[in-house]
Scaffold this active site. Structure first.
Site, PDB file in Angstrom:
ATOM      1  N   ASP A  18      22.674  64.022 -14.803  1.00 45.96           N
ATOM      2  CA  ASP A  18      24.079  63.919 -14.398  1.00 45.96           C
ATOM      3  C   ASP A  18      25.020  64.326 -15.531  1.00 45.96           C
ATOM      4  OD1 ASP A  18      23.677  62.712 -11.727  1.00 45.96           O
ATOM      5  OD2 ASP A  18      22.838  61.054 -12.886  1.00 45.96           O
ATOM      6  N   LYS A  71      18.024  54.221 -21.161  1.00 41.12           N
ATOM      7  CA  LYS A  71      18.887  54.675 -22.247  1.00 41.12           C
ATOM      8  C   LYS A  71      19.950  53.604 -22.496  1.00 41.12           C
ATOM      9  CE  LYS A  71      18.448  59.427 -20.516  1.00 41.12           C
ATOM     10  NZ  LYS A  71      19.179  60.612 -20.007  1.00 41.12           N
ATOM     11  N   ASP A 107      18.667  65.622 -19.717  1.00 42.32           N
ATOM     12  CA  ASP A 107      19.418  64.657 -18.927  1.00 42.32           C
ATOM     13  C   ASP A 107      19.861  65.374 -17.657  1.00 42.32           C
ATOM     14  OD1 ASP A 107      21.034  62.283 -18.361  1.00 42.32           O
ATOM     15  OD2 ASP A 107      22.739  63.578 -18.827  1.00 42.32           O
TER      16      ASP A 107
END
Length: 239
Positions: A17, A146, A15
């Site tokens: 951020d 997601k 991932d």
């Protein structure tokens, strides 16, 4: 686990951020600025609801709060504000560049799997150590974001690896749900909204605690189990 049943690490899926880069504050500030420009108060509860979500979901939340812009306009506005922040440099989180370089040197491919759209994702990926990212799956590259497993499954397919032989690294509820539904073990770093503990989730205090060997050990020491069926309601009630 018997030596013959050991699983070797094929890839690490990241991932972005709040996991690799400290850009979550950039997104939250951009949301707050847009809301303020429309005479609205953007609360921490509002902000928490967007963490790890696909950008159209964030746009929808802003619209629900009263922002009178189209989804495309909100997304473009958010992207422009965050890209402008990144012009000053990529805010890598402690340990990120070191572990990415270790994996690249060991020829273990990495993929960036983020709900940020391509203008931000490609900028971060291009700033990583040379040879790091062999694939980038951004939010505008998948039909389902997601917490659906699609982003992680697409990344594994692009890399040509088995999902069960990958480790994902995440910080959010929706991201962790996505990776687990894709059949991956997940290293969870601290985030704005902390996922609950559960099978296949390995919590660390920061990326400084993550090494190439610790990632390999997760697969070697973990028995192959059926991954949980995807259910978008899983844990999302906490959001």
């Amino acid at each position: 686990m018997a030596p013959g049943n050991q699983r070797d690490l094929q890839a690490v899926l990241w991932d972005m951020d709040g996991t690799l880069v400290d850009t979550e504050p950039y997104w939250l500030a951009a949301q707050s600025e847009i809301a303020r420009e429309h005479g609205l108060n953007w609360t921490m509860q509002d902000a928490r609801a967007t963490v790890g979500q696909a950008m159209p979901v964030t746009a929808s939340i802003l619209q629900d709060r009263g922002v009178s812009l189209s989804t495309e306009e909100i997304i473009n506005d958010l992207l422009e504000r965050v890209v402008a922040k990144l012009e000053g440099g990529i805010p890598w989180l402690p340990g990120a560049e070191r572990i990415l370089a270790e994996l690249a040197a060991a020829h273990i491919p990495s993929a960036l799997v983020t709900m940020a759209f391509s203008p931000v994702a490609t900028r971060v990926a291009s700033a990583a150590p040379i040879g790091t990212f062999h694939a980038v799956v951004a939010g505008d590259a998948v039909a389902q974001g997601k917490p659906h497993p699609a982003p992680y499954l697409v990344a594994a397919e692009l890399l040509g690896v088995e999902p069960a032989l990958c480790v994902a690294v995440e910080d959010s509820v929706s991201g962790t749900t996505s990776a687990r539904a894709a059949g991956m073990e997940v290293v969870v770093v601290p985030g704005v909204v902390q996922p609950q503990s559960g099978p296949g989730r390995h919590f660390v205090s920061s990326l400084e605690d993550v090494s190439m060997e610790s990632l390999r050990t997760i697969l070697r020491d973990t028995a192959v189990t059926d991954h949980p069926p995807f259910d978008q309601r899983t844990e999302l009630t906490a959001r």
